[in-house]
Design an enzyme around this catalytic site. Structure first.
Site, PDB file in Angstrom:
ATOM      1  N   CYS A 133      64.859  85.126  49.493  1.00  0.00           N
ATOM      2  CA  CYS A 133      66.097  84.396  49.230  1.00  0.00           C
ATOM      3  C   CYS A 133      66.748  84.867  47.926  1.00  0.00           C
ATOM      4  CB  CYS A 133      65.804  82.917  49.091  1.00  0.00           C
ATOM      5  SG  CYS A 133      64.900  82.237  50.471  1.00  0.00           S
ATOM      6  N   ARG A 176      67.939  92.187  49.154  1.00  0.00           N
ATOM      7  CA  ARG A 176      66.663  91.479  49.103  1.00  0.00           C
ATOM      8  C   ARG A 176      66.192  91.055  50.495  1.00  0.00           C
ATOM      9  NH1 ARG A 176      65.954  88.877  43.757  1.00  0.00           N
ATOM     10  NH2 ARG A 176      64.830  87.197  44.743  1.00  0.00           N
ATOM     11  N   TRP A 183      65.922  83.672  53.396  1.00  0.00           N
ATOM     12  CA  TRP A 183      64.952  84.435  54.186  1.00  0.00           C
ATOM     13  C   TRP A 183      63.977  83.393  54.709  1.00  0.00           C
ATOM     14  CZ3 TRP A 183      59.634  85.696  53.916  1.00  0.00           C
ATOM     15  CH2 TRP A 183      59.251  86.835  54.622  1.00  0.00           C
ATOM     16  N   ASN A 213      64.770  78.933  46.096  1.00  0.00           N
ATOM     17  CA  ASN A 213      63.932  80.080  46.473  1.00  0.00           C
ATOM     18  C   ASN A 213      62.500  79.661  46.258  1.00  0.00           C
ATOM     19  OD1 ASN A 213      66.208  81.560  46.672  1.00  0.00           O
ATOM     20  ND2 ASN A 213      65.728  83.007  45.027  1.00  0.00           N
ATOM     21  N   GLY A 214      61.620  80.020  47.193  1.00  0.00           N
ATOM     22  CA  GLY A 214      60.206  79.701  47.000  1.00  0.00           C
ATOM     23  C   GLY A 214      59.693  78.861  48.144  1.00  0.00           C
ATOM     24  N   GLU A 249      51.918 106.130  52.887  1.00  0.00           N
ATOM     25  CA  GLU A 249      53.276 105.790  52.479  1.00  0.00           C
ATOM     26  C   GLU A 249      54.300 106.303  53.498  1.00  0.00           C
ATOM     27  OE1 GLU A 249      54.552 103.783  50.580  1.00  0.00           O
ATOM     28  OE2 GLU A 249      56.552 104.491  50.106  1.00  0.00           O
ATOM     29  N   LYS A 302      56.917 103.929  55.546  1.00  0.00           N
ATOM     30  CA  LYS A 302      58.381 104.123  55.531  1.00  0.00           C
ATOM     31  C   LYS A 302      58.920 104.128  56.959  1.00  0.00           C
ATOM     32  CE  LYS A 302      59.030 103.312  52.373  1.00  0.00           C
ATOM     33  NZ  LYS A 302      58.253 102.981  51.228  1.00  0.00           N
ATOM     34  N   GLU A 323      58.811 100.598  58.571  1.00  0.00           N
ATOM     35  CA  GLU A 323      59.727  99.632  57.980  1.00  0.00           C
ATOM     36  C   GLU A 323      61.150  99.760  58.489  1.00  0.00           C
ATOM     37  OE1 GLU A 323      58.894 100.520  53.687  1.00  0.00           O
ATOM     38  OE2 GLU A 323      58.984  98.335  53.577  1.00  0.00           O
ATOM     39  N   HIS A 331      36.944 109.806  63.981  1.00  0.00           N
ATOM     40  CA  HIS A 331      36.116 108.611  64.143  1.00  0.00           C
ATOM     41  C   HIS A 331      36.857 107.517  64.901  1.00  0.00           C
ATOM     42  CE1 HIS A 331      33.044 110.331  61.588  1.00  0.00           C
ATOM     43  NE2 HIS A 331      34.015 110.721  60.771  1.00  0.00           N
ATOM     44  N   LYS A 362      63.191  92.576  49.978  1.00  0.00           N
ATOM     45  CA  LYS A 362      62.953  93.541  48.903  1.00  0.00           C
ATOM     46  C   LYS A 362      61.930  93.010  47.918  1.00  0.00           C
ATOM     47  CE  LYS A 362      63.600  97.230  46.505  1.00  0.00           C
ATOM     48  NZ  LYS A 362      62.898  98.406  47.024  1.00  0.00           N
TER      49      LYS A 362
HETATM   50  O1  M6R Z   1      58.080  94.869  44.055  1.00  0.00           O
HETATM   51  P1  M6R Z   1      56.731  95.313  44.481  1.00  0.00           P
HETATM   52  O2  M6R Z   1      56.433  96.724  44.154  1.00  0.00           O
HETATM   53  O3  M6R Z   1      55.635  94.403  43.976  1.00  0.00           O
HETATM   54  O4  M6R Z   1      56.726  95.169  46.058  1.00  0.00           O
HETATM   55  C1  M6R Z   1      55.579  95.384  46.819  1.00  0.00           C
HETATM   56  C2  M6R Z   1      55.907  95.558  48.278  1.00  0.00           C
HETATM   57  O5  M6R Z   1      56.494  94.382  48.777  1.00  0.00           O
HETATM   58  C3  M6R Z   1      56.848  96.722  48.524  1.00  0.00           C
HETATM   59  O6  M6R Z   1      56.337  97.910  48.019  1.00  0.00           O
HETATM   60  C4  M6R Z   1      57.098  96.883  50.041  1.00  0.00           C
HETATM   61  O7  M6R Z   1      55.937  97.303  50.683  1.00  0.00           O
HETATM   62  C5  M6R Z   1      58.270  97.850  50.272  1.00  0.00           C
HETATM   63  N1  M6R Z   1      59.114  97.343  51.301  1.00  0.00           N
HETATM   64  C6  M6R Z   1      57.833  99.202  50.673  1.00  0.00           C
HETATM   65  O8  M6R Z   1      58.873 100.030  51.050  1.00  0.00           O
END
Ligand code: M6R
Length: 615
Positions: A2, A27, A75, A101-102, A488, A492, A495, A511, A610
């Site tokens: 949020c 976000r 969110w 938020n929260g 990673e 990507k 996501e 394995h 985000k």
């Molecule tokens: O702000 P942070 O680095 O703590 O965030 C951690 C993860 O939420 C963040 O890296 C998330 O996995 C991203 N969407 C990756 O692209």
């Protein structure tokens, strides 16, 4: 997660609030809303499901007058995304409006108690309970909003950043924070801005106050900022300077922030090293290492806590620190670490890696480690965020605001910082020869230029991308320093293109995952000429033998793998431990171009946020 925006001033609030919400779109959210105290004294709340643009359309014929307002992007956590559950929420009498938020953990009990007093709820959210509770306390005890919030928040368990409007006080916002960030911007002429991060504020003022946990603040036009702790003590907030330019918050000609941020990486790594690596390019100075030299030299163990992409950077940090400093390093998911009663000793050093500096689980891990007496160091990007403020020391990655939900430049920034940190600690512990130290520092300074060369492959990768849009599953393989790069790369792709992808250590493939390989399953292999090169070649052979289609990331001029792979992407050579800084770039580009080919909203992938400020 949020987003919160607020404004109290002499200008019309609505355009400022809408612009602020747009700055927070990165976000992640599913609905949005706005509340203003109109020129006629009415408290107007408008909400809609979907994007901020949908909210604007919804507001077209409405009364959007007024110079005080709050706005929110939601969110969903409790209750589906719809306009009833969107914020702001009215109080029962319609006198107050609140955004939150929260997560309120005891909302069920609070709601039951309020319902027994005939208070009707209009939404399924945990947030609405706050506004009903505050108003109930305010009216039944004849308190003002600020006093009522002080009483009400003592009954609340959970995380919150809230902002509340009271129709009876049209020049004031009262806000509070507990485990969820809130920034107050001090504008001209006694006006105030409020937001969940600095991005909606940056174009109006560079003077901000970051509220602390337990703070309640009154933002009243023309009056001094009044901040009081939950227990009633007056606080003396520190005014800080933010250093975010408008250009950094805009796309600058790129179709998506993610592409802009991928291309910014060479400059970001230069910025990250600036002032830390000397002009001769043979010495690194990090103030965190100078200030805490003794603890770092004597550390018996380093624990790195992080989530998501930052956790992948941590895996690279582990290899760097163990091999250069000879200190055992454990890498932990912050969400697991915080709940499993881990052994933390006073001579442990805990490093919390977080781009946003606000990730709820990483913050909780920081708290835990501090409580156990360990030295806690933050590696963050967002200046002044909660983790940098709650850790004893830290190293900023200085890559500028990252807006795309999929992290790119923050990842390489984190790796660059961890490389500098490992080299500094190794030097202090004398676990590295002078010669190796200097040659590694020199190589680090060459990375931005090598990143620039790597980025030239973007067009080649774009052409290649369409081949993979059909895929339902992909496998990413790498070894050593390139294993986290494989993780990673897979993250990507998942996501932003919603293609299922797994990263694996290449040798581990036989394995289990080898059973999945057929001509339908693209396999991406990071096969640069490093210590494990020959072994990776064997892994590629194993994939080929099962009819797998291989795309290999190879070192420039390597002919051996070229003959085994269906597609290759060439990378400039560097030393093994810096390879992730280069090799992650084509995988970011690949994920980006595949997602664009599939017509996805790259910067705002579905369901993702985000900054994950709830656990
Ligand atoms: O702000 P942070 O680095 O703590 O965030 C951690 C993860 O939420 C963040 O890296 C998330 O996995 C991203 N969407 C990756 O692209």
């Amino acid at each position: 997660m949020c987003g919160i925006v607020g404004y109290v001033g002499r200008k019309r609030a609505y355009p400022i609030l809408i612009k602020g919400l747009k700055r927070l779109e990165y976000r992640g959210y599913d609905s949005a809303g706005v509340a203003m105290i109109g020129d006629d004294g009415g408290l107007n709340v408008y909400k809609s499901k979907g994007k901020v643009a949908d909210l604007e359309t919804h507001c077209e014929e409405k009364d959007t007058t007024g110079t005080t307002g709050i706005a929110h992007t939601r969110w969903a956590t409790h209750g589906e995304p719809n306009s009833a559950n969107a914020h702001p929420h009215y109080s029962a009498s319609g006198r107050l409006a609140l955004i939150h938020n929260g997560i309120i953990e005891n909302y069920v009990t609070l709601k039951e108690n309020l319902m027994k007093r005939d208070i009707a709820f209009r939404s399924d959210t945990d947030s609405e309970v706050l506004v009903q509770l505050i108003e109930y306390i305010m009216l039944s005890n004849q308190l003002d909003l600020f006093q009522a919030m002080q009483v009400a928040l003592h009954q609340v368990i959970g995380a919150y950043a809230i902002a509340v409007l009271d129709r009876e006080h049209p020049d004031t916002i009262v806000c509070a924070r507990q485990s969820s960030p809130l920034v107050v911007g001090l504008g001209a002429d006694g006006e105030y801005f409020l937001a969940s991060d600095a991005s909606p504020i940056a174009e109006y003022t560079d003077r901000v106050v970051y509220l602390n946990d337990g703070d309640i603040a009154v933002l009243q036009l023309g009056k001094r900022l009044n901040v009081v702790s939950l227990s009633g003590e007056r606080q003396h907030p520190k005014v800080r300077q933010i250093d975010v330019t408008l250009g950094q918050l805009e796309k600058g000609g790129y179709p998506f922030f993610m592409l802009k941020e991928i291309f910014e990486q060479p400059q970001c790594i230069r910025d990250c090293m600036r002032g830390r690596i000397n002009v001769e390019g043979d010495r690194i100075t990090l103030s965190a290492v100078i200030d805490y030299r003794e603890a770092l030299v004597a550390a018996r163990r380093i624990i790195i806590v992080a989530c998501g992409t930052s956790w992948h950077a941590a895996l690279i940090g582990k290899q760097l620190i163990e091999s250069l400093c000879r200190i055992p390093v454990e890498v932990e998911y912050a969400s697991e670490f915080r709940y499993r009663n881990p052994v933390i000793q006073p001579d442990d050093v805990v490093i919390a890696i977080s781009q946003s500096g606000e990730t709820a689980d990483t913050l909780a891990a920081v708290d835990l480690a501090r409580g156990a007496g360990a030295l806690v160091m933050g590696v963050c990007n967002a200046i002044g965020a909660s983790i940098p403020r709650l850790t004893q020391t830290g190293v900023y990655i200085h890559v500028g605001p990252e807006i795309g939900v999929a992290s790119t430049k923050a990842f390489t920034g984190q790796v660059a910082v961890l490389a500098m940190l490992a080299l500094c600690i190794a030097k202090e512990r004398q676990t590295i020869s002078d010669e190796l130290y200097k040659s590694m520092v020199r190589e680090l300074t060459l990375i931005p230029e090598k990143m620039e060369r790597t980025l030239q492959a973007s067009e080649h990768i774009e052409k290649m991308a369409s081949i993979f849009t059909y895929a339902r599953n992909c496998l990413y393989l790498g070894r050593g320093y390139n294993y986290p790069v494989a993780l990673e790369g897979a993250l990507k792709l998942k996501e932003i293109s919603y293609i299922h992808a797994e990263g694996y250590p290449a040798a581990e493939m036989k394995h289990g995952p080898i059973a999945l390989i057929d001509s339908e399953m693209p396999v991406f292999v990071i096969a640069t000429r490093d210590k494990l090169y020959e072994k990776v070649v064997s892994n590629v052979q194993e994939v080929r033998a099962r009819g797998g289609r291989v795309t290999a990331l190879i070192t420039e001029g390597d002919e051996q793998i070229r003959h085994l792979a269906d597609h290759v992407i060439e990378l400039p050579d560097t030393i093994d431990c810096f390879q992730p800084l280069i090799a992650s770039i084509p995988l970011q580009l690949l994920a980006y171009h595949i997602a664009v080919c599939k017509g996805k909203d790259v910067d705002r992938p579905r369901n993702l946020a985000k900054s994950v400020t709830v656990e």
